[in-house]
Write a protein that holds these residues in place. Structure first.
Motif, PDB file in Angstrom:
ATOM      1  N   ASP A   9       3.589  12.354  -6.295  1.00 28.32           N
ATOM      2  CA  ASP A   9       2.396  11.515  -6.439  1.00 28.32           C
ATOM      3  C   ASP A   9       2.188  10.696  -5.166  1.00 28.32           C
ATOM      4  O   ASP A   9       3.145  10.248  -4.537  1.00 28.32           O
ATOM      5  N   ILE A  10       0.928  10.495  -4.801  1.00 25.92           N
ATOM      6  CA  ILE A  10       0.575   9.645  -3.669  1.00 25.92           C
ATOM      7  C   ILE A  10       0.052   8.334  -4.256  1.00 25.92           C
ATOM      8  O   ILE A  10      -0.868   8.347  -5.068  1.00 25.92           O
ATOM      9  N   ILE A  11       0.664   7.217  -3.849  1.00 22.43           N
ATOM     10  CA  ILE A  11       0.257   5.917  -4.379  1.00 22.43           C
ATOM     11  C   ILE A  11      -0.251   5.026  -3.252  1.00 22.43           C
ATOM     12  O   ILE A  11       0.095   5.222  -2.089  1.00 22.43           O
ATOM     13  N   GLN A  12      -1.103   4.084  -3.627  1.00 27.07           N
ATOM     14  CA  GLN A  12      -1.587   3.080  -2.687  1.00 27.07           C
ATOM     15  C   GLN A  12      -1.009   1.746  -3.138  1.00 27.07           C
ATOM     16  O   GLN A  12      -1.105   1.395  -4.317  1.00 27.07           O
ATOM     17  N   VAL A  13      -0.391   1.016  -2.218  1.00 27.44           N
ATOM     18  CA  VAL A  13       0.215  -0.274  -2.556  1.00 27.44           C
ATOM     19  C   VAL A  13      -0.671  -1.415  -2.054  1.00 27.44           C
ATOM     20  O   VAL A  13      -1.545  -1.207  -1.209  1.00 27.44           O
ATOM     21  N   LYS A  14      -0.440  -2.605  -2.609  1.00 29.44           N
ATOM     22  CA  LYS A  14      -1.273  -3.762  -2.275  1.00 29.44           C
ATOM     23  C   LYS A  14      -1.064  -4.241  -0.842  1.00 29.44           C
ATOM     24  O   LYS A  14      -1.989  -4.703  -0.199  1.00 29.44           O
ATOM     25  N   LYS A  15       0.168  -4.144  -0.359  1.00 29.17           N
ATOM     26  CA  LYS A  15       0.498  -4.669   0.966  1.00 29.17           C
ATOM     27  C   LYS A  15       0.793  -3.517   1.926  1.00 29.17           C
ATOM     28  O   LYS A  15       1.490  -2.572   1.564  1.00 29.17           O
ATOM     29  N   ASN A  16       0.287  -3.586   3.131  1.00 31.22           N
ATOM     30  CA  ASN A  16       0.489  -2.531   4.121  1.00 31.22           C
ATOM     31  C   ASN A  16       1.933  -2.490   4.613  1.00 31.22           C
ATOM     32  O   ASN A  16       2.596  -3.517   4.718  1.00 31.22           O
ATOM     33  N   ILE A  58      -3.055   4.993  -8.092  1.00 28.94           N
ATOM     34  CA  ILE A  58      -2.491   6.311  -7.821  1.00 28.94           C
ATOM     35  C   ILE A  58      -3.612   7.143  -7.206  1.00 28.94           C
ATOM     36  O   ILE A  58      -4.629   7.401  -7.849  1.00 28.94           O
ATOM     37  N   VAL A  59      -3.428   7.533  -5.948  1.00 32.14           N
ATOM     38  CA  VAL A  59      -4.474   8.229  -5.194  1.00 32.14           C
ATOM     39  C   VAL A  59      -4.544   9.694  -5.606  1.00 32.14           C
ATOM     40  O   VAL A  59      -5.631  10.230  -5.822  1.00 32.14           O
ATOM     41  N   GLU A  60      -3.396  10.343  -5.706  1.00 32.73           N
ATOM     42  CA  GLU A  60      -3.355  11.782  -5.988  1.00 32.73           C
ATOM     43  C   GLU A  60      -2.148  12.078  -6.865  1.00 32.73           C
ATOM     44  O   GLU A  60      -1.066  11.589  -6.634  1.00 32.73           O
ATOM     45  N   ARG A  61      -2.363  12.883  -7.892  1.00 33.82           N
ATOM     46  CA  ARG A  61      -1.281  13.289  -8.791  1.00 33.82           C
ATOM     47  C   ARG A  61      -0.891  14.725  -8.495  1.00 33.82           C
ATOM     48  O   ARG A  61      -1.752  15.569  -8.253  1.00 33.82           O
ATOM     49  N   LYS A  62       0.391  14.993  -8.546  1.00 34.25           N
ATOM     50  CA  LYS A  62       0.896  16.361  -8.411  1.00 34.25           C
ATOM     51  C   LYS A  62       1.081  16.917  -9.815  1.00 34.25           C
ATOM     52  O   LYS A  62       1.734  16.325 -10.646  1.00 34.25           O
TER      53      LYS A  62
END
Length: 64
Positions: A9-16, A58-62
């Motif tokens: 899975d590709i995730i996006q987090v709040k902090k860079n 969650i940007v992209e699910r596998k």
């Protein structure tokens, strides 16, 4: 109840991340997660509780 996160899975987090990217790929699941930064390929180990608090979306699910 824990979030439904799977390998790949590709995730996006709040902090860079220090490299500027905020997207990570999940490399290992369990009590601790291993995530890989998509900007610089650095791998980080993080406890499940901390990771779930930091996830923005969650940007992209596998599909497996």
């Amino acid at each position: 109840m824990p979030m439904d996160l799977k390998l790949g899975d590709i995730i996006q987090v709040k902090k860079n991340h220090p490299c500027g990217s905020n997207q990570f790929e999940i490399m290992r699941t369990g009590m601790d997660f291993r995530i890989r930064c998509l900007g610089c390929d650095k791998q980080v180990w993080i406890p499940r509780v901390k990771l779930e608090k930091r996830i923005k979306k969650i940007v992209e699910r596998k599909e497996k």
